[in-house]
Write a protein that holds these residues in place. Sequence first.
Motif, PDB file in Angstrom:
ATOM      1  N   ILE A  69       0.846  -1.196   0.000  1.00  0.00           N
ATOM      2  CA  ILE A  69       0.000   0.000   0.000  1.00  0.00           C
ATOM      3  C   ILE A  69       0.881   1.245   0.000  1.00  0.00           C
ATOM      4  CG2 ILE A  69      -1.670   1.332   1.351  1.00  0.00           C
ATOM      5  CD1 ILE A  69      -2.882  -1.424   2.155  1.00  0.00           C
ATOM      6  N   GLN A  83      -0.972   9.867   2.221  1.00  0.00           N
ATOM      7  CA  GLN A  83      -1.762   8.828   2.876  1.00  0.00           C
ATOM      8  C   GLN A  83      -3.176   9.332   3.143  1.00  0.00           C
ATOM      9  OE1 GLN A  83       0.029   7.058   6.344  1.00  0.00           O
ATOM     10  NE2 GLN A  83       1.938   6.629   5.280  1.00  0.00           N
ATOM     11  N   ALA A  99      -6.592   7.654   1.829  1.00  0.00           N
ATOM     12  CA  ALA A  99      -7.676   7.303   2.753  1.00  0.00           C
ATOM     13  C   ALA A  99      -9.011   7.846   2.246  1.00  0.00           C
ATOM     14  CB  ALA A  99      -7.372   7.845   4.149  1.00  0.00           C
ATOM     15  N   ILE A 159      -5.029   3.929   7.333  1.00  0.00           N
ATOM     16  CA  ILE A 159      -3.951   3.815   6.345  1.00  0.00           C
ATOM     17  C   ILE A 159      -2.596   3.899   7.024  1.00  0.00           C
ATOM     18  CG2 ILE A 159      -2.910   4.848   4.281  1.00  0.00           C
ATOM     19  CD1 ILE A 159      -5.636   3.382   3.873  1.00  0.00           C
TER      20      ILE A 159
END
Length: 79
Positions: free
Chosen positions: A17, A28, A32, A42
Motif C-alpha cells: 500500500i 496517505q 484514505a 492507512i
Amino acid sequence: MSIKNNDNNSFHPGYYISEIIEDLGITQDEFAVRLETTPETISKLVKGEANISEDLALRLSKMLNTSPDLWLNLQKKYL
C-alpha cells in the motif's frame, strides 16, 4: 516490515500500500479519502500495525482494479 516466515520473505500488505501511494504521488490522507477510510487506518496499515479486513480488501480491489483475494492472501501469507 518484512519477516522471515517458513524460509520465505513475507511482507505486510501495508508495504505494498505504501508503494502504491508513492507511485500515485498522493498522501496517505488522500489515499484514505479515495478508499473511504480514515487516515489513521492507512497509517496503521503502512506501519504494519493493522491487518487487512475483508471490507478493506474489497475497497482496495475496487479502487485498484485487483481482486479482494489478492489482499487477503497477502495478509494470510504475512501472518
